[in-house]
Design an enzyme around this catalytic site. Structure first.
Site: not given
Ligand code: UGA
Length: 432
Positions: A35, A153, A204, A260, A252-253, A249
């Site tokens: 890295k 993030l 968190k 995370c 549905a999916g 959030f």
């Molecule tokens: C998540 C949190 O949103 C961040 O705030 C946090 O900092 C981060 O984890 C972490 O702990 O590092 P991230 O994992 O990058 O961020 O992704 P998200 O955008 O939260 O999505 C997570 C999952 O949920 C994805 O698979 C997404 O497709 C799914 N999702 C999200 C849904 O199925 N429906 C939604 O309405 C939103």
């Protein structure tokens, strides 16, 4: 200010680079020579929109550099950020051995007062352990403070999330550390909430678990919608107008993934059990998510009847759009289940295919959406990359052996798909 950022994963590299962008002098440290080698050559070890340009800009300006030595990097540092991995162990707890190693190394190399910032996602009480560890190995009794500063993030939008945050959470115990942190985050002009360290750590885990709960909640509602022919998109919209609920959030999916939510949910469950304050609700959130993936595979089964010997085209492999991250991606389980039923898989993802190659077996990776559709018995949408919304559906229809799309991210309107002559099945909406 001078910052030593330990760990150059998603969190450390984005946070370090953005602090440099704010005018600080940052040294990013990692013990992985690959890295550091890449970063020194100006190449990125991860894909994150906007990051590469920012790294180049700040390296050129002399504010950002890379090193393998914590000892060198903390010599002049005002802050040492711990942003190393906390991978899940088989029992669901977080493996904190990297955090411990780094704490010890910081202590052994302390030269002057230092604010040690715990940035990795860790269970409550980790800051106390960091403090005990640093005290133990801090032979010269140099003053220091330990602060909890969880990150929020999102992969894919991490740079913007850092530079325009909703809030910054800082758990600390001393006024000296508070003054330094206020100065560091001052330029971001966002609310800074100061708490005790344990509350910051819980914020968190509680935030990620709550967001995961919203997703499992709407996925459960989607199943009810499917039973009665209602539309989950309209339900989510109607619920979302209430500011106490909010629309975000509630998409549905085919389940949430990533490094995370699944990991933090497990870790929060584990810690709640350990503390004797069982968080049963989160067991349900986890179960709903696991079942959602199975439910989605059943939809594919319903559309194809017999999966054995059929060719399934998968659109999207990364756990979400705008990232190359395959960790805990729903696509992995979906593909495995389809292969167990005898399907031949061909797939496309705009960015994550080099990473997908490392975790998927017997999958024909294609160069475009259209190559995936060619000769397939159905097309399955797993990740909502924005470009998939714009695909030429007429062309897709001609390329597929049968005009069947199973959409795990509700990208299209069922009535339009019907007009175009597709058999179209999605989440929480009537199949057409
Ligand atoms: C998540 C949190 O949103 C961040 O705030 C946090 O900092 C981060 O984890 C972490 O702990 O590092 P991230 O994992 O990058 O961020 O992704 P998200 O955008 O939260 O999505 C997570 C999952 O949920 C994805 O698979 C997404 O497709 C799914 N999702 C999200 C849904 O199925 N429906 C939604 O309405 C939103």
């Amino acid at each position: 200010m001078n910052i030593c950022m330990i760990g150059t994963g998603y969190v450390g590299l984005v946070t370090g680079t953005c602090f440099a962008e704010l005018g600080n002098k940052v040294i990013c440290v990692d013990n992985d020579p690959r890295k550091i080698g890449l970063l020194k050559k100006g190449e990125m070890p991860i894909y994150e929109p906007g990051l590469e340009e920012l790294v180049h800009k700040n390296v050129k300006a002399g504010r950002l550099s890379f090193s393998m030595s914590i000892a060198d990097a903390i010599k002049t540092a005002d802050f040492a950020f711990i942003a190393v991995g906390t991978p899940p162990r088989s029992d669901g707890s977080a493996d904190l051995s990297y955090v411990e190693n780094v704490s010890r190394e910081i202590a052994q190399n302390l030269k002057k007062y230092l604010v040690i910032v715990e940035k990795s996602t860790v269970p409550v009480e980790t800051c106390e352990w960091v403090k005990k560890t640093v005290s133990k190995y801090n032979r010269k009794k140099i003053p220091f403070d330990v602060v909890s500063n969880p990150e929020f993030l999102r992969e894919g939008t991490a740079v913007t999330d850092f530079l325009k945050p909703d809030r910054v959470i800082v758990g600390l115990e001393s006024d000296r550390a508070k003054k330094s942190v206020q100065k560091l985050y001052g330029p971001l002009k966002c609310p800074i909430l100061f708490t005790d360290t344990k509350s910051a750590e819980i914020i968190k885990h509680a935030s990620n678990s709550f967001l995961a709960t919203k997703i499992s909640y709407i996925n459960s509602v989607a199943k009810i919608c499917e039973k009665v022919g209602a539309n989950v998109e309209q339900v989510a919209e109607g619920m979302g107008f209430d500011p106490r609920i909010g629309r975000s959030f509630l998409n549905a999916g085919c389940g949430f993934g990533g490094f995370c939510f699944p990991k933090d949910l497990e870790a929060f469950l584990w810690i709640s059990k350990k503390l004797g304050a069982d968080f049963e609700m989160l067991e349900a959130v986890k179960k709903v998510n696991e079942e959602q993936i199975i439910h989605f595979v059943h939809k594919i089964e319903e559309a194809l009847w017999i999966i054995n010997g059929k060719t399934v085209g998968i659109l999207g492999l990364a756990f979400k759009p705008n990232t190359d991250d395959m960790r805990f991606a729903p696509s992995i389980d979906i593909i495995r289940m389809l292969q167990e039923r005898g399907a031949k898989i061909q797939a496309y993802d705009p960015i994550s295919m080099p990473n997908a190659k490392k975790v998927l077996q017997n999958v024909a990776l294609k160069d475009s959406v259209y190559d995936v559709a060619k000769g397939a018995d159905c097309l399955v949408i797993v990740t909502e990359w924005p470009q998939f919304r714009k695909i030429d559906l007429g062309k897709i229809k001609k390329l597929l052996s049968h005009p069947t799309i199973i959409d795990g991210r509700n990208l299209f309107l069922p009535e339009n798909m019907k007009k175009l002559g597709f058999h179209y099945s999605s989440i929480g909406r009537k199949s057409v």
